[in-house]
Design a protein around this motif. Structure first.
Motif, PDB file in Angstrom:
ATOM      1  N   ASP A  85       0.790  -1.383  -0.062  1.00 50.71           N
ATOM      2  CA  ASP A  85      -0.024  -0.080  -0.294  1.00 50.71           C
ATOM      3  C   ASP A  85       0.845   1.308   0.112  1.00 50.71           C
ATOM      4  O   ASP A  85       1.943   1.288   0.448  1.00 50.71           O
ATOM      5  N   LYS A  86       0.586   2.338  -0.692  1.00 48.72           N
ATOM      6  CA  LYS A  86       1.339   3.504  -1.014  1.00 48.72           C
ATOM      7  C   LYS A  86       1.678   4.223   0.448  1.00 48.72           C
ATOM      8  O   LYS A  86       2.797   4.973   0.562  1.00 48.72           O
ATOM      9  N   LYS A  87       0.859   4.107   1.473  1.00 48.42           N
ATOM     10  CA  LYS A  87       1.070   4.598   2.724  1.00 48.42           C
ATOM     11  C   LYS A  87       2.205   3.863   3.367  1.00 48.42           C
ATOM     12  O   LYS A  87       3.209   4.535   3.970  1.00 48.42           O
ATOM     13  N   VAL A 116       2.955   7.025  -4.336  1.00 47.65           N
ATOM     14  CA  VAL A 116       3.607   7.239  -3.328  1.00 47.65           C
ATOM     15  C   VAL A 116       4.169   8.453  -3.179  1.00 47.65           C
ATOM     16  O   VAL A 116       4.175   8.935  -1.820  1.00 47.65           O
ATOM     17  N   ALA A 117       4.436   9.577  -4.014  1.00 47.48           N
ATOM     18  CA  ALA A 117       4.958  10.697  -3.790  1.00 47.48           C
ATOM     19  C   ALA A 117       3.746  11.748  -2.973  1.00 47.48           C
ATOM     20  O   ALA A 117       4.037  12.228  -2.001  1.00 47.48           O
ATOM     21  N   PHE A 118       2.433  11.440  -3.437  1.00 45.54           N
ATOM     22  CA  PHE A 118       1.268  12.229  -2.952  1.00 45.54           C
ATOM     23  C   PHE A 118       1.052  11.385  -1.460  1.00 45.54           C
ATOM     24  O   PHE A 118       0.875  12.537  -0.705  1.00 45.54           O
ATOM     25  N   SER A 119       1.229  10.225  -1.214  1.00 47.99           N
ATOM     26  CA  SER A 119       0.899   9.509   0.005  1.00 47.99           C
ATOM     27  C   SER A 119       1.822  10.231   0.887  1.00 47.99           C
ATOM     28  O   SER A 119       1.957  10.622   2.242  1.00 47.99           O
ATOM     29  N   PHE A 120       3.481  10.331   0.601  1.00 45.11           N
ATOM     30  CA  PHE A 120       4.531  10.952   1.321  1.00 45.11           C
ATOM     31  C   PHE A 120       4.146  12.429   1.793  1.00 45.11           C
ATOM     32  O   PHE A 120       4.287  12.573   3.113  1.00 45.11           O
ATOM     33  N   TRP A 221       1.379  -3.536  -6.213  1.00 45.05           N
ATOM     34  CA  TRP A 221       1.148  -2.183  -6.114  1.00 45.05           C
ATOM     35  C   TRP A 221      -0.465  -1.622  -6.540  1.00 45.05           C
ATOM     36  O   TRP A 221      -1.019  -0.903  -6.180  1.00 45.05           O
ATOM     37  N   TYR A 222      -1.009  -2.678  -7.638  1.00 46.91           N
ATOM     38  CA  TYR A 222      -2.535  -2.515  -8.127  1.00 46.91           C
ATOM     39  C   TYR A 222      -3.305  -3.079  -7.093  1.00 46.91           C
ATOM     40  O   TYR A 222      -4.397  -2.464  -6.867  1.00 46.91           O
ATOM     41  N   ALA A 224      -3.184  -3.011  -3.947  1.00 47.43           N
ATOM     42  CA  ALA A 224      -3.260  -2.450  -2.940  1.00 47.43           C
ATOM     43  C   ALA A 224      -4.394  -1.112  -2.929  1.00 47.43           C
ATOM     44  O   ALA A 224      -4.501  -0.209  -2.229  1.00 47.43           O
ATOM     45  N   PHE A 225      -4.806  -1.077  -4.238  1.00 47.52           N
ATOM     46  CA  PHE A 225      -5.497   0.346  -4.605  1.00 47.52           C
ATOM     47  C   PHE A 225      -6.971   0.528  -3.449  1.00 47.52           C
ATOM     48  O   PHE A 225      -7.134   1.567  -3.261  1.00 47.52           O
ATOM     49  N   PRO A 226      -7.608  -0.582  -3.064  1.00 47.63           N
ATOM     50  CA  PRO A 226      -8.554  -0.465  -2.117  1.00 47.63           C
ATOM     51  C   PRO A 226      -8.084   0.039  -1.108  1.00 47.63           C
ATOM     52  O   PRO A 226      -8.989   1.017  -0.358  1.00 47.63           O
ATOM     53  N   GLN A 227      -6.935  -0.427  -0.456  1.00 45.66           N
ATOM     54  CA  GLN A 227      -6.416   0.407   0.652  1.00 45.66           C
ATOM     55  C   GLN A 227      -6.201   1.756   0.571  1.00 45.66           C
ATOM     56  O   GLN A 227      -6.065   2.672   1.226  1.00 45.66           O
ATOM     57  N   ASP A 228      -5.409   2.010  -0.613  1.00 49.38           N
ATOM     58  CA  ASP A 228      -5.146   3.356  -0.925  1.00 49.38           C
ATOM     59  C   ASP A 228      -6.206   4.091  -1.220  1.00 49.38           C
ATOM     60  O   ASP A 228      -5.847   5.448  -0.635  1.00 49.38           O
ATOM     61  N   ILE A 229      -7.169   3.647  -1.573  1.00 49.22           N
ATOM     62  CA  ILE A 229      -8.547   4.835  -1.768  1.00 49.22           C
ATOM     63  C   ILE A 229      -9.095   4.909  -0.322  1.00 49.22           C
ATOM     64  O   ILE A 229      -9.584   6.047   0.123  1.00 49.22           O
TER      65      ILE A 229
END
Length: 295
Positions: A85-87, A116-120, A221-222, A224-229
């Protein structure tokens, strides 16, 4: 020869840069480094590696200290079983930044790297001087509305790989030894100037992704999208300056970013596909440099 596509050989083609490894968050992360000045972190996307920035790195290194980081699962970085996940990947980047002794950085990403940059920036705003997003916003609920079938008579290129990469185990069984087919298809269909990605470039990426672990991780990476959302819904509006550079993804950036940013600069690159680092590297680098110089 395979050795021509190794980090040891590729780094020789970008004078002034070195290839490095560091263990943070219990995994080994690979990054390349060069230049002097205020630090900028560059994060590649799918299906690429640090090599995606090889045209841009020397331009930015004229005025900045440049770090191009391969996230977990990418290139020569470790490929653990989880944590995609991106976080969590942003946490990897944050620990790298702290280990390097940097208090605050500029951070940029393309494609998955933009996520990832946005999450950072959302999770570590105190460590983010400015944020640059290249052709891709962070996953948000609108992603569930993306058409997964071609529109009769339309020109919309439906992103079938977003759904295909959600499937576990089958893609790596089908694609091991054949990822060059997918990589060539993506570049051929997501570029306007198809010559901007050479056969050598395609071979670099095919070499990096053409094994079960690499396919598993890049698909994660893909997946993990539901968790990213879900994580996106918890983020506060970004207060730092944000630059979004869009080509084929311009409308997505325009739709997504105004509500989540307070200080947004949005630029469009004309006559360009998704892979702007390859297709319009000088224009992209100059837009980034100008943005970094603004107060």
């Amino acid at each position: 020869m395979k050795t021509a596509y190794s980090d040891k050989e590729l780094i020789k083609l970008v004078p002034g840069f070195t290839s490095n490894f560091i263990v943070i968050n219990d995994i080994s992360i690979h990054y390349v480094h060069g230049g002097k000045g205020d630090p900028i972190i560059l994060i590649p996307g799918y299906p690429e590696t640090w090599w995606a920035y090889h045209h841009v790195m020397p331009i930015l290194a004229e005025s900045n200290q440049v770090f191009v980081v391969e996230i977990r699962g990418m290139g020569s970085s470790d490929k653990p079983e989880n944590g995609y996940d991106k976080k969590n990947i942003a946490k990897d980047i944050y620990k790298l930044v702290k280990h390097l002794g940097l208090d605050s950085v500029f951070i940029a990403g393309h494609d998955i790297g933009a996520h990832v940059a946005f999450s950072f920036a959302c999770n570590y705003p105190q460590a983010t001087s400015k944020l640059i997003l290249l052709d891709t916003p962070h996953p948000d609920p609108s992603m569930y509305q993306l058409p997964m079938l071609p529109v009769l008579g339309g020109t919309y290129l439906y992103p079938w790989w977003l759904a295909f990469n959600q499937v576990k185990e089958l893609p790596e069984r089908l694609l091991e030894g054949r990822m060059s087919i997918v990589i060539s298809w993506l570049f051929d269909n997501l570029l306007i100037n198809k010559d901007s990605i050479s056969q050598f470039d395609k071979s670099v990426y095919s070499e990096a992704y053409d094994n079960k672990d690499a396919i598993r991780c890049s698909n994660a990476w893909y997946q993990a999208f539901p968790q990213d959302i879900k994580d996106y819904a918890s983020y506060s509006k970004l207060e730092m300056p944000v630059l979004a550079i869009g080509a084929s993804g311009y409308d997505l950036l325009l739709h997504s970013l105004p509500e989540i940013t307070s200080n947004l600069t949005l630029k469009k690159i004309e006559n360009c596909g998704h892979f702007i680092l390859a297709e319009k590297p000088i224009e992209t680098a100059e837009l980034i440099k100008a943005f970094l110089l603004t107060i």
